[in-house]
Scaffold this active site. Structure first.
Site, PDB file in Angstrom:
ATOM      1  N   HIS A  69      -3.244  10.912   0.465  1.00  0.00           N
ATOM      2  CA  HIS A  69      -2.753  10.726   1.829  1.00  0.00           C
ATOM      3  C   HIS A  69      -2.196  12.085   2.299  1.00  0.00           C
ATOM      4  O   HIS A  69      -1.019  12.209   2.620  1.00  0.00           O
ATOM      5  CB  HIS A  69      -1.708   9.607   1.876  1.00  0.00           C
ATOM      6  CG  HIS A  69      -1.492   9.011   3.243  1.00  0.00           C
ATOM      7  ND1 HIS A  69      -1.586   7.663   3.511  1.00  0.00           N
ATOM      8  CD2 HIS A  69      -1.181   9.585   4.433  1.00  0.00           C
ATOM      9  CE1 HIS A  69      -1.323   7.440   4.795  1.00  0.00           C
ATOM     10  NE2 HIS A  69      -1.076   8.588   5.376  1.00  0.00           N
ATOM     11  N   ASN A 103      -7.807   1.616   9.474  1.00  0.00           N
ATOM     12  CA  ASN A 103      -6.537   1.834  10.177  1.00  0.00           C
ATOM     13  C   ASN A 103      -6.819   1.807  11.668  1.00  0.00           C
ATOM     14  O   ASN A 103      -7.709   2.534  12.142  1.00  0.00           O
ATOM     15  CB  ASN A 103      -5.926   3.191   9.820  1.00  0.00           C
ATOM     16  CG  ASN A 103      -5.446   3.262   8.378  1.00  0.00           C
ATOM     17  OD1 ASN A 103      -5.483   2.261   7.650  1.00  0.00           O
ATOM     18  ND2 ASN A 103      -4.993   4.432   7.970  1.00  0.00           N
ATOM     19  N   TYR A 121      -5.010   1.936  15.549  1.00  0.00           N
ATOM     20  CA  TYR A 121      -3.851   2.111  16.431  1.00  0.00           C
ATOM     21  C   TYR A 121      -4.189   1.874  17.901  1.00  0.00           C
ATOM     22  O   TYR A 121      -3.447   1.197  18.602  1.00  0.00           O
ATOM     23  CB  TYR A 121      -3.219   3.495  16.233  1.00  0.00           C
ATOM     24  CG  TYR A 121      -2.507   3.587  14.892  1.00  0.00           C
ATOM     25  CD1 TYR A 121      -1.208   3.118  14.739  1.00  0.00           C
ATOM     26  CD2 TYR A 121      -3.159   4.065  13.762  1.00  0.00           C
ATOM     27  CE1 TYR A 121      -0.560   3.147  13.512  1.00  0.00           C
ATOM     28  CE2 TYR A 121      -2.519   4.094  12.525  1.00  0.00           C
ATOM     29  CZ  TYR A 121      -1.223   3.631  12.406  1.00  0.00           C
ATOM     30  OH  TYR A 121      -0.590   3.642  11.192  1.00  0.00           O
ATOM     31  N   ARG A 173       0.849  -1.192   0.000  1.00  0.00           N
ATOM     32  CA  ARG A 173       0.000   0.000   0.000  1.00  0.00           C
ATOM     33  C   ARG A 173       0.887   1.245   0.000  1.00  0.00           C
ATOM     34  O   ARG A 173       1.662   1.444   0.928  1.00  0.00           O
ATOM     35  CB  ARG A 173      -0.915   0.014   1.229  1.00  0.00           C
ATOM     36  CG  ARG A 173      -1.739   1.279   1.335  1.00  0.00           C
ATOM     37  CD  ARG A 173      -2.728   1.269   2.501  1.00  0.00           C
ATOM     38  NE  ARG A 173      -3.458   2.531   2.490  1.00  0.00           N
ATOM     39  CZ  ARG A 173      -3.485   3.410   3.494  1.00  0.00           C
ATOM     40  NH1 ARG A 173      -2.867   3.151   4.634  1.00  0.00           N
ATOM     41  NH2 ARG A 173      -4.138   4.541   3.372  1.00  0.00           N
ATOM     42  N   GLU A 228      -3.691  -0.147   7.910  1.00  0.00           N
ATOM     43  CA  GLU A 228      -2.561   0.292   8.738  1.00  0.00           C
ATOM     44  C   GLU A 228      -2.722  -0.249  10.144  1.00  0.00           C
ATOM     45  O   GLU A 228      -3.810  -0.207  10.717  1.00  0.00           O
ATOM     46  CB  GLU A 228      -2.475   1.822   8.884  1.00  0.00           C
ATOM     47  CG  GLU A 228      -1.951   2.560   7.698  1.00  0.00           C
ATOM     48  CD  GLU A 228      -1.903   4.076   7.924  1.00  0.00           C
ATOM     49  OE1 GLU A 228      -1.748   4.524   9.077  1.00  0.00           O
ATOM     50  OE2 GLU A 228      -2.034   4.794   6.930  1.00  0.00           O
ATOM     51  N   GLU A 236      -7.860   8.241   5.840  1.00  0.00           N
ATOM     52  CA  GLU A 236      -8.238   8.872   7.112  1.00  0.00           C
ATOM     53  C   GLU A 236      -8.762  10.295   6.961  1.00  0.00           C
ATOM     54  O   GLU A 236      -8.163  11.248   7.477  1.00  0.00           O
ATOM     55  CB  GLU A 236      -7.039   8.886   8.076  1.00  0.00           C
ATOM     56  CG  GLU A 236      -6.485   7.522   8.383  1.00  0.00           C
ATOM     57  CD  GLU A 236      -5.420   7.556   9.493  1.00  0.00           C
ATOM     58  OE1 GLU A 236      -4.991   8.656   9.883  1.00  0.00           O
ATOM     59  OE2 GLU A 236      -5.051   6.472   9.978  1.00  0.00           O
TER      60      GLU A 236
HETATM   61  C1  PNW Z   1      -1.940   7.508  10.498  1.00  0.00           C
HETATM   62  N1  PNW Z   1      -4.173   9.651  16.149  1.00  0.00           N
HETATM   63  O1  PNW Z   1      -2.240   8.729  11.074  1.00  0.00           O
HETATM   64  C2  PNW Z   1      -1.498   7.876   9.112  1.00  0.00           C
HETATM   65  O2  PNW Z   1      -2.295   7.317   8.100  1.00  0.00           O
HETATM   66  C3  PNW Z   1      -0.042   7.690   8.846  1.00  0.00           C
HETATM   67  O3  PNW Z   1       0.345   8.544   7.815  1.00  0.00           O
HETATM   68  C4  PNW Z   1       0.736   7.908  10.116  1.00  0.00           C
HETATM   69  O4  PNW Z   1       2.122   7.913   9.892  1.00  0.00           O
HETATM   70  C5  PNW Z   1       0.347   6.815  11.087  1.00  0.00           C
HETATM   71  O5  PNW Z   1      -1.048   6.804  11.308  1.00  0.00           O
HETATM   72  C6  PNW Z   1       1.045   6.905  12.432  1.00  0.00           C
HETATM   73  O6  PNW Z   1       0.701   8.094  13.083  1.00  0.00           O
HETATM   74  C7  PNW Z   1      -2.708   8.892  12.353  1.00  0.00           C
HETATM   75  O7  PNW Z   1      -3.683  10.579  16.812  1.00  0.00           O
HETATM   76  C8  PNW Z   1      -2.339  10.038  13.024  1.00  0.00           C
HETATM   77  O8  PNW Z   1      -5.095   8.942  16.623  1.00  0.00           O
HETATM   78  C9  PNW Z   1      -2.829  10.276  14.282  1.00  0.00           C
HETATM   79  C10 PNW Z   1      -3.679   9.379  14.882  1.00  0.00           C
HETATM   80  C11 PNW Z   1      -4.065   8.232  14.206  1.00  0.00           C
HETATM   81  C12 PNW Z   1      -3.561   7.992  12.950  1.00  0.00           C
END
Ligand code: PNW
Length: 433
Positions: free
Chosen positions: A113, A281, A283, A69, A342, A158
């Site tokens: 992006h 995505n 996290y 990707r 992601e 996102e």
């Molecule tokens: C994603 N949060 O962004 C992006 O798609 C990537 O480009 C980035 O490098 C990656 O996650 C890691 O940060 C985010 O604060 C940025 O919750 C911030 C958040 C989540 C995703």
């Protein structure tokens, strides 16, 4: 076939910002403003992927992934965001795509992006409805050239983060601080998505997706005020972007004193057109309490009691299982196959020169989250892919080069790539299936 991949984004890895006719993006502008990015870092060179991409493809090939990707830089294709394509820009992604085909790695191309052409920002960026039409035109130009060889297309990455950080809070480009008045940037991105889907379909593009970053929302307590705040957060973060795409309608926002009066007749028919998958995505989960100040209908209570990444983000693998089963419960048959586009974590480097980074925390993170995907699949969620963020240490937006998400270490002084322990671990995990 389950897709195992790595993910990157153009501005975060490419560098070469002034080469071959590339136009200026909002991130070029933003990174030049003092105080915006940690240590004054910019993406001017980044991983120099624009020149070193054959080496990066070889790394992926050796890793054993069957998909990659990446994102296409709009300002390379249309330097001013409109009109004639820049042939050298298209040529770069054409070469990359051909090389992926040769290696048997399925390309998953993200069209946006976050690196909007500055010329469009000068006209209001995503606050301006015209940007949606410009995005569709750009999608058509790219698909004309590449639709025959790229099997998976992701319109936007996102849109929530781009709206919130870029237009509401100002920590990302274009650095605007409109708070809830940023909402048109959500609708115009989604309209751009819908218009782009139409262009991609007309050109026989393969699978078409959007990638939303989703978070399970945990109320801080059973207090009705916390429950209401959690519902508000879930609505503004998750449902605002998933409902229109999957159900063809926006959630009711009237309780929060905001309205989407930029929505016009017919917009939601475009936005709600069927997709071949939802990119997710993930996290971490989010814990939400009643508001502490006026302005927003919630406050962040913080997730505690879990390990944290170098970024301070809580590590909750079961949150991914919860998220996926929650999406299935909410959308039912309207949920298309899901691709985790992601997932990953940042971890500081502790290796000396020539040593392998022994990133055991990343291995534990990935192992836990891959297991969570398997559990969600066993509970009936159709998950078809998993992409690690990221192949390489790269430009982590407002954090510059201070947060390292790569499976592969990058020495930013020399460009040298060195696989970390997690790279070798993932290779074995993929081989095991
Ligand atoms: C994603 N949060 O962004 C992006 O798609 C990537 O480009 C980035 O490098 C990656 O996650 C890691 O940060 C985010 O604060 C940025 O919750 C911030 C958040 C989540 C995703």
């Amino acid at each position: 076939m389950f897709l195992w991949g790595t993910a990157t984004a153009s501005y975060q890895i490419e560098g070469a910002v002034a080469e071959d006719g590339r136009g200026v993006s909002i991130w070029d502008t933003f990174t030049r403003e003092p105080g915006r990015v940690r240590d004054g870092d910019t993406g001017d060179v980044a991983c120099d992927h624009y020149h070193r991409w054959p080496e990066d493809l070889a790394l992926m090939s050796d890793l054993g992934v069957n998909s990659y990707r990446f994102s296409i830089a709009w300002p390379r294709i249309q330097p001013d965001g409109r009109g004639e394509a820049n042939p050298a820009g298209l040529d770069f992604y054409d070469r990359l795509t051909d090389a992926l085909c040769e290696k048997g790695i399925a390309a998953a191309a993200t069209l946006f992006h976050w690196d909007l052409p500055q010329a469009l920002e000068d006209e209001g960026g995503w606050l301006n409805r015209d940007t949606s039409y410009r995005f569709a035109e750009y999608a058509a130009v790219v698909a004309d050239r590449l639709a025959d060889r790229i099997p998976m297309w992701i319109t936007l990455n996102e849109p929530f983060i781009h709206m919130v950080y870029g237009y509401a809070l100002g920590s990302h480009a274009p650095g605007r601080t409109l708070v809830l008045d940023a909402l048109p940037a959500a609708h115009h991105q989604l309209l751009g998505h819908g218009l782009a889907v139409r262009e991609l379909r007309a050109r026989g593009a393969g699978k078409v997706l959007i990638t939303n970053n989703c978070t399970p929302v945990w109320p801080a307590s059973a207090d009705p005020a916390d429950l209401a705040a959690a519902d508000a957060y879930d609505t503004l973060h998750n449902r605002l972007f998933n409902d229109p795409v999957l159900l063809g309608k926006y959630p009711d926002l009237s309780a929060y004193g905001v309205s989407l009066d930029c929505v016009r007749n017919g917009d939601l028919d475009l936005i709600g057109a069927p997709l071949d998958g939802l990119g997710v995505n993930y996290y971490n989960p989010t814990r939400i309490a009643a508001p502490t100040d006026e302005g927003l209908p919630f406050s962040d209570a913080g997730v505690t009691g879990y390990p944290v990444t170098a970024f301070g983000w809580p590590v909750v693998p079961d949150g991914l299982r919860e998220l996926l089963t929650g999406l299935k419960a909410r959308y039912g048959d309207a949920l298309p196959p899901v691709y985790i586009t992601e997932n990953g974590c940042s971890q500081p480097d502790d290796a000396g020169p020539g040593e392998t980074v022994d990133d055991q925390a990343r291995i534990a993170y990935l192992d836990g989250h891959i297991t969570a995907v398997e559990q969600a699949a066993a509970e009936g969620v159709d998950v078809r892919g998993y992409y690690v963020w990221s192949l390489l240490d790269n430009f982590e937006w407002a954090e510059g080069y201070s947060q390292r998400f790569g499976l592969v270490h990058v020495d930013f002084a020399t460009g040298t790539r060195t696989p970390k322990a997690s790279y070798h671990w993932l290779g074995q995990r993929i081989a095991r299936g």
